[in-house]
Design a protein around this motif. Sequence first.
Motif, short mmCIF file in Angstrom:
data_model
loop_
_atom_site.label_atom_id
_atom_site.label_comp_id
_atom_site.label_asym_id
_atom_site.label_seq_id
_atom_site.Cartn_x
_atom_site.Cartn_y
_atom_site.Cartn_z
N GLY A 151 -44.71 62.38 8.24
CA GLY A 151 -44.34 61.90 6.90
C GLY A 151 -43.87 60.50 6.73
O GLY A 151 -43.42 60.15 5.53
N SER A 152 -44.33 59.49 7.40
CA SER A 152 -44.15 58.22 6.96
C SER A 152 -45.54 57.40 7.18
O SER A 152 -46.46 58.10 7.68
CB SER A 152 -42.95 57.74 8.07
N ASN A 153 -45.47 56.19 6.73
CA ASN A 153 -46.60 55.32 6.72
C ASN A 153 -47.82 55.87 5.87
O ASN A 153 -48.86 55.90 6.12
CB ASN A 153 -47.18 54.99 8.01
N ASP B 220 -47.30 62.24 -9.68
CA ASP B 220 -46.74 60.87 -9.53
C ASP B 220 -46.96 60.54 -8.02
O ASP B 220 -46.85 61.46 -7.21
CB ASP B 220 -45.07 60.83 -9.77
N VAL B 221 -46.97 59.29 -7.60
CA VAL B 221 -47.60 58.87 -6.49
C VAL B 221 -46.47 57.72 -5.77
O VAL B 221 -46.32 56.84 -6.71
CB VAL B 221 -48.95 58.50 -6.09
N ARG B 222 -45.79 57.84 -4.83
CA ARG B 222 -45.19 56.57 -4.29
C ARG B 222 -45.10 56.27 -2.84
O ARG B 222 -45.58 57.18 -2.09
CB ARG B 222 -43.79 57.00 -4.61
N ASP B 223 -44.89 55.25 -2.32
CA ASP B 223 -44.89 54.67 -0.86
C ASP B 223 -43.63 55.28 -0.42
O ASP B 223 -42.63 55.14 -0.54
CB ASP B 223 -44.97 53.26 -0.80
N THR B 224 -44.04 55.83 1.15
CA THR B 224 -42.87 56.63 1.89
C THR B 224 -41.91 55.55 2.33
O THR B 224 -40.72 55.85 2.64
CB THR B 224 -43.29 57.41 2.87
N LYS B 225 -42.36 54.18 2.43
CA LYS B 225 -41.59 53.33 3.06
C LYS B 225 -40.81 52.46 1.90
O LYS B 225 -39.67 51.83 2.17
CB LYS B 225 -42.44 51.99 3.75
N HIS B 226 -41.13 52.42 0.60
CA HIS B 226 -40.65 51.70 -0.40
C HIS B 226 -40.26 52.76 -1.60
O HIS B 226 -40.61 52.53 -2.56
CB HIS B 226 -41.55 50.82 -0.68
N ARG B 227 -39.76 53.92 -1.39
CA ARG B 227 -39.35 55.00 -2.31
C ARG B 227 -38.69 54.44 -3.61
O ARG B 227 -38.79 54.89 -4.69
CB ARG B 227 -38.54 56.19 -1.64
N ASP B 228 -37.69 53.55 -3.24
CA ASP B 228 -36.84 52.79 -4.26
C ASP B 228 -37.62 52.02 -5.14
O ASP B 228 -37.18 51.28 -6.37
CB ASP B 228 -35.57 52.17 -3.80
N ALA B 229 -38.88 51.54 -4.73
CA ALA B 229 -39.78 50.57 -5.53
C ALA B 229 -40.32 51.35 -6.87
O ALA B 229 -40.92 50.88 -7.77
CB ALA B 229 -40.94 50.06 -4.95
#
Length: 56
Positions: free
Chosen positions: A13-15, A27-36
Amino acid sequence: MSDWHTSSYSPNGSNCVEVRQDGTGADVRDTKHRDAGSLSFSVSEWRAFLTDVDRL
Protein backbone atom coordinates in the motif's frame (compact mmCIF):
# COMPACT_ATOMS: atom_id res chain seq x y z
CA MET A 1 -16.88 10.10 -1.46
CA SER A 2 -15.88 6.62 -0.51
CA ASP A 3 -12.74 5.70 1.38
CA TRP A 4 -9.31 5.86 -0.21
CA HIS A 5 -7.91 2.58 -1.55
CA THR A 6 -4.77 1.35 -3.29
CA SER A 7 -4.36 -1.24 -6.00
CA SER A 8 -4.29 -4.88 -5.02
CA TYR A 9 -1.07 -5.04 -7.07
CA SER A 10 0.66 -2.76 -4.57
CA PRO A 11 2.47 -5.06 -2.12
CA ASN A 12 2.12 -2.96 1.02
CA GLY A 13 0.00 0.00 0.00
CA SER A 14 2.95 2.35 -0.35
CA ASN A 15 4.91 3.77 -3.28
CA CYS A 16 1.76 4.13 -5.31
CA VAL A 17 -1.37 6.21 -5.59
CA GLU A 18 -4.65 6.01 -3.71
CA VAL A 19 -8.04 6.46 -5.32
CA ARG A 20 -11.50 7.24 -4.02
CA GLN A 21 -14.53 7.16 -6.29
CA ASP A 22 -18.16 8.17 -6.23
CA GLY A 23 -20.87 9.09 -8.72
CA THR A 24 -19.19 12.38 -9.62
CA GLY A 25 -15.76 10.95 -10.49
CA ALA A 26 -12.53 10.08 -8.72
CA ASP A 27 -9.78 11.68 -6.67
CA VAL A 28 -6.18 10.45 -6.85
CA ARG A 29 -3.32 11.15 -4.43
CA ASP A 30 0.24 10.01 -3.73
CA THR A 31 0.56 7.64 -0.77
CA LYS A 32 3.89 9.22 0.23
CA HIS A 33 2.55 12.78 0.16
CA ARG A 34 -1.09 12.58 1.20
CA ASP A 35 -0.96 16.07 2.67
CA ALA A 36 -0.04 17.52 -0.75
CA GLY A 37 -3.65 17.16 -1.89
CA SER A 38 -5.23 15.22 -4.69
CA LEU A 39 -6.20 15.46 -8.34
CA SER A 40 -9.90 15.28 -9.16
CA PHE A 41 -11.34 13.75 -12.33
CA SER A 42 -14.89 13.77 -13.69
CA VAL A 43 -16.67 10.50 -14.42
CA SER A 44 -15.91 10.76 -18.15
CA GLU A 45 -12.23 11.56 -17.53
CA TRP A 46 -11.86 8.67 -15.08
CA ARG A 47 -13.59 6.20 -17.42
CA ALA A 48 -11.34 7.30 -20.30
CA PHE A 49 -8.26 6.78 -18.12
CA LEU A 50 -9.39 3.32 -17.00
CA THR A 51 -10.20 2.33 -20.59
CA ASP A 52 -6.73 3.39 -21.75
CA VAL A 53 -5.01 1.58 -18.87
CA ASP A 54 -6.98 -1.57 -19.62
CA ARG A 55 -5.58 -1.56 -23.17
CA LEU A 56 -1.97 -1.82 -21.93
